[in-house]
Design a protein around this motif. Sequence first.
Motif, short mmCIF file in Angstrom:
data_model
loop_
_atom_site.label_atom_id
_atom_site.label_comp_id
_atom_site.label_asym_id
_atom_site.label_seq_id
_atom_site.Cartn_x
_atom_site.Cartn_y
_atom_site.Cartn_z
N GLN A 32 35.79 -13.02 21.65
CA GLN A 32 36.39 -12.41 22.83
C GLN A 32 37.52 -13.28 23.38
N LYS A 33 37.30 -14.58 23.44
CA LYS A 33 38.34 -15.49 23.94
C LYS A 33 39.57 -15.47 23.05
N LYS A 34 39.36 -15.47 21.73
CA LYS A 34 40.48 -15.48 20.80
C LYS A 34 41.24 -14.16 20.85
N LEU A 35 40.53 -13.05 20.95
CA LEU A 35 41.19 -11.74 21.06
C LEU A 35 42.00 -11.66 22.35
N ASN A 36 41.42 -12.13 23.45
CA ASN A 36 42.14 -12.14 24.73
C ASN A 36 43.43 -12.94 24.61
N HIS A 37 43.36 -14.06 23.92
CA HIS A 37 44.54 -14.90 23.71
C HIS A 37 45.65 -14.14 22.99
N HIS A 38 45.25 -13.21 22.12
CA HIS A 38 46.21 -12.43 21.35
C HIS A 38 46.49 -11.07 21.98
N GLY A 39 45.98 -10.83 23.19
CA GLY A 39 46.27 -9.59 23.89
C GLY A 39 45.37 -8.43 23.55
N PHE A 40 44.20 -8.72 22.98
CA PHE A 40 43.26 -7.67 22.61
C PHE A 40 41.90 -7.94 23.26
N SER A 41 40.95 -7.04 23.05
CA SER A 41 39.64 -7.19 23.64
C SER A 41 38.60 -6.44 22.82
N LEU A 42 37.38 -6.94 22.84
CA LEU A 42 36.27 -6.16 22.29
C LEU A 42 36.07 -4.90 23.10
N GLU A 43 35.57 -3.86 22.44
CA GLU A 43 35.30 -2.59 23.10
C GLU A 43 33.87 -2.17 22.83
N PRO A 44 33.27 -1.39 23.73
CA PRO A 44 31.92 -0.89 23.48
C PRO A 44 31.86 -0.13 22.16
N GLY A 45 30.82 -0.40 21.41
CA GLY A 45 30.66 0.23 20.11
C GLY A 45 31.22 -0.56 18.96
N ASN A 46 32.01 -1.60 19.26
CA ASN A 46 32.55 -2.43 18.18
C ASN A 46 31.43 -3.11 17.40
N ILE A 47 31.63 -3.21 16.09
CA ILE A 47 30.77 -4.00 15.22
C ILE A 47 31.37 -5.40 15.12
N VAL A 48 30.54 -6.41 15.23
CA VAL A 48 31.00 -7.79 15.04
C VAL A 48 30.14 -8.44 13.97
N LEU A 49 30.77 -8.85 12.87
CA LEU A 49 30.10 -9.66 11.86
C LEU A 49 30.19 -11.11 12.31
N THR A 50 29.04 -11.73 12.50
CA THR A 50 28.98 -13.00 13.23
C THR A 50 29.13 -14.24 12.35
N GLY A 51 29.39 -14.06 11.06
CA GLY A 51 29.51 -15.19 10.15
C GLY A 51 28.19 -15.47 9.44
N THR A 52 28.29 -16.15 8.32
CA THR A 52 27.08 -16.40 7.53
C THR A 52 26.88 -17.88 7.27
N PRO A 53 25.63 -18.33 7.28
CA PRO A 53 25.32 -19.69 6.83
C PRO A 53 25.13 -19.77 5.31
N LEU A 54 25.22 -18.62 4.63
CA LEU A 54 24.98 -18.56 3.19
C LEU A 54 26.28 -18.66 2.41
N SER A 55 26.20 -18.52 1.10
CA SER A 55 27.36 -18.62 0.22
C SER A 55 28.03 -17.27 0.02
N LEU A 56 29.27 -17.34 -0.46
CA LEU A 56 29.99 -16.17 -0.95
C LEU A 56 29.66 -16.04 -2.43
N HIS A 57 29.32 -14.83 -2.88
CA HIS A 57 28.88 -14.63 -4.26
C HIS A 57 29.73 -13.59 -4.97
N ASN A 58 30.24 -13.95 -6.14
CA ASN A 58 30.96 -12.97 -6.96
C ASN A 58 30.00 -11.93 -7.50
N ILE A 59 30.50 -10.71 -7.62
CA ILE A 59 29.68 -9.57 -8.03
C ILE A 59 30.32 -8.92 -9.24
#
Length: 214
Positions: free
Chosen positions: A166-193
């Motif tokens: 939210q702070k970073k979006l505000n800095h760029h002139g945007f904002s989260l909105e109700p209903g938005n999906i937020v992927l919060t990051g992963t502690p796991l690895s990236l895996h090729n498929i």
Amino acid sequence: EDAYVVQREFSSLRCLNGDNIVGYKVGCIGPVVIEQFGMAGPVYGRIFEKEIYISGSKIFYKNFFNLAIEGEMAVIIGENMEISKAFPVIELHNFIFQGKSKSLTELIANNAINAGAVLSDKDLQKPINDFSNSKNLSVKINDKIIDSGDLWAMSGGAEEAVIWLQKKLNHHGFSLEPGNIVLTGTPLSLHNIKLGDTISILIDNVEFVTCSIV
């Protein structure tokens, strides 16, 4: 900052062409991904409506460049900017860097290499407190657990990720909105498929979301 301008302009072109922004991802924060990429965020990218899939979907391999996935937790933003629901997702990536070496600039300009997400069924999307006693987020490919760890990449969990975003979006002139999906990051690895793979994400051995690559 210039890279975020590129991301914004790219997103505007997609929306002019009939797509919609339905949320954001926070990325490059888990220790394993930082080691894989050789750089640390956080960074954010936009999530597009036409790249959202439901659990059980068939994902067409030919539509991606060097398809890779992450298992991670996502949340939905409520009417008062609170976290209304939480659930695991399969994040899809075009895992490609064009530069001589990986950089945050290219990662951001390329929308944090996000290429969509497969969401858990709505009946498995729960209040975030329901996961307070959950221990392990796991990635299963072709009936084999290949990765497992904590649910949240940031020490403050989903709340910290949403506040940073939210702070970073505000800095760029945007904002989260109700209903938005937020992927919060992963502690796991990236895996090729590869073509023919079946992917599932589990919490404490309970399957929440799955897809097959065709």
